[in-house]
Write a protein that holds these residues in place. Structure first.
Motif, mmCIF file in Angstrom:
data_model
loop_
_atom_site.group_PDB
_atom_site.id
_atom_site.type_symbol
_atom_site.label_atom_id
_atom_site.label_comp_id
_atom_site.label_asym_id
_atom_site.label_seq_id
_atom_site.Cartn_x
_atom_site.Cartn_y
_atom_site.Cartn_z
ATOM 1 N N LYS A 133 3.702 4.278 -27.730
ATOM 2 C CA LYS A 133 2.196 3.930 -26.672
ATOM 3 C C LYS A 133 3.288 3.594 -25.780
ATOM 4 O O LYS A 133 2.405 4.669 -24.346
ATOM 5 N N ILE A 137 1.879 6.787 -22.469
ATOM 6 C CA ILE A 137 0.912 5.409 -21.203
ATOM 7 C C ILE A 137 2.221 6.455 -20.195
ATOM 8 O O ILE A 137 1.868 7.148 -18.503
ATOM 9 N N LEU A 170 -6.660 5.093 -18.400
ATOM 10 C CA LEU A 170 -5.613 5.341 -19.756
ATOM 11 C C LEU A 170 -6.124 3.262 -19.050
ATOM 12 O O LEU A 170 -5.534 2.670 -18.248
ATOM 13 N N ASP A 172 -4.230 -0.069 -19.138
ATOM 14 C CA ASP A 172 -3.659 -0.501 -19.458
ATOM 15 C C ASP A 172 -2.602 -1.063 -20.383
ATOM 16 O O ASP A 172 -1.235 -1.226 -20.575
ATOM 17 N N PRO A 174 -1.822 -0.930 -24.284
ATOM 18 C CA PRO A 174 -2.982 -0.234 -25.286
ATOM 19 C C PRO A 174 -3.461 -1.122 -26.857
ATOM 20 O O PRO A 174 -2.904 -2.604 -26.135
#
Ligand code: G4P
Length: 286
Positions: A133, A137, A170, A172, A174
């Motif tokens: 993940k 990112i 996204l 920040d 996950p």
């Protein structure tokens, strides 16, 4: 990231992910391409209900390409796009963006018809620990971002990270989900690929499982790597032979623990080749 999952943690993780899902357009579910079904979490379907989903088969560089193709088809649904990605080397990121745009196309077209600007796609990456993940990112953002999990007692304002190009944002943090340990085979698959720590299951058992699987699925690669002419039927004998070939002898016997570590290390570092430990057919998904 080593996380001990207790029922309280699971409930909290579920709550946190559910809260975040309310804020986003698309769920990016990260799974390990080598074990795509075993690295999913059973609650994902339930908590993401209603949101379009992009399933990302990450670490595709380490998986068997033919098996990855089969998984791309097996997971595809009307509201689910599936892409194979190698986050470590930034491969497949364009397809990932295209997949997210496809999922949002109808909604965005309707907004544009009404003269509204849809803006960037807001997404949340979710997945079990170690699936990649943070790496994904960082690659999508094009810079290194210190990614922390949710900490107990710390309420932090959600931040949006702008992706390169600006088409997506996204969250920040996950969503971290727990792996599903109930099924022993799932545990072995996750342990063999290094998704869960060796201490959780017995090392010898993980190695024996791995030897058996490699013997069945990738006999030629196994023979090549360890210079074996024949592969014994019995997994214990096979592991002993591998140990012998590599000179892992102690007091006249093969050091079983060292042979187990060796086999797992070689698998996890791609020395045996690109390996997938489950296929859609194993789960009657083909
Ligand atoms: P997480 O946030 O989901 O817990 O996972 P994270 O990004 O920390 O990635 C876990 C490990 O998996 C890292 O390796 C990372 O480099 C590796 N990884 C992530 N994506 C890919 C991929 O697509 N392909 C390959 N081959 N590896 C990937 P590590 O050994 O913990 O760190 P490092 O040695 O790479 O620094």
């Amino acid at each position: 990231m080593a996380i001990q999952w207790f029922p309280g943690h699971m409930a909290k993780a579920r709550r946190q992910v559910t809260e975040k899902i309310k804020l986003i357009d698309v769920v990016i579910e990260l799974v390990d391409a080598r074990v795509p079904q075993s690295s999913r979490n059973p609650i994902v379907d339930e908590i993401t209900a209603g949101k379009p989903r992009l399933i990302v088969l990450n670490k595709a560089d380490m998986a068997d390409p033919a098996v990855t193709d089969a998984w791309l088809k097996a997971f595809k649904r009307d509201d689910v796009e599936v892409v194979a990605v190698d986050s470590k080397h930034s491969k497949g990121l364009k397809q990932l963006m295209t997949g997210a745009e496809k999922l949002m196309k109808d909604k965005h077209d309707r907004m544009r018809e009404k003269g509204r600007n849809p803006g960037p796609i807001r997404a949340l990456i979710i997945g079990i620990p170690n699936v990649g993940k943070s790496t994904l990112i960082n690659r999508l953002a094009g810079r290194n971002i210190a990614i922390t999990g949710d900490r107990p007692g710390v309420t932090k304002r959600q931040q949006w990270i702008k992706m390169k190009g600006g088409e997506m944002e996204l969250l920040d943090t996950p969503g971290i989900l727990w792996p599903k340990f109930e099924d022993q085979l799932v545990g072995y698959r996750l342990a063999a690929t290094g998704a869960i720590k060796d201490e959780i299951l017995n090392l010898d058992d993980i190695a024996l499982y791995t030897a058996r699987e490699l013997r069945t699925r990738y006999p030629e690669q196994l023979k090549d790597r360890f210079k074996l002419e024949e592969l014994p039927e019995d997994a214990v004998e096979l592991l002993e032979l591998i140990g012998k070939k590599r000179g892992l002898i102690s007091g006249g016997y093969v050091d079983f623990e060292k042979a187990s570590e060796l086999l797992l290390n070689e698998l996890r570092h791609e020395k045996i080749g690109r390996i997938s430990l489950e296929t859609p057919a194993d789960h009657e998904l083909a």
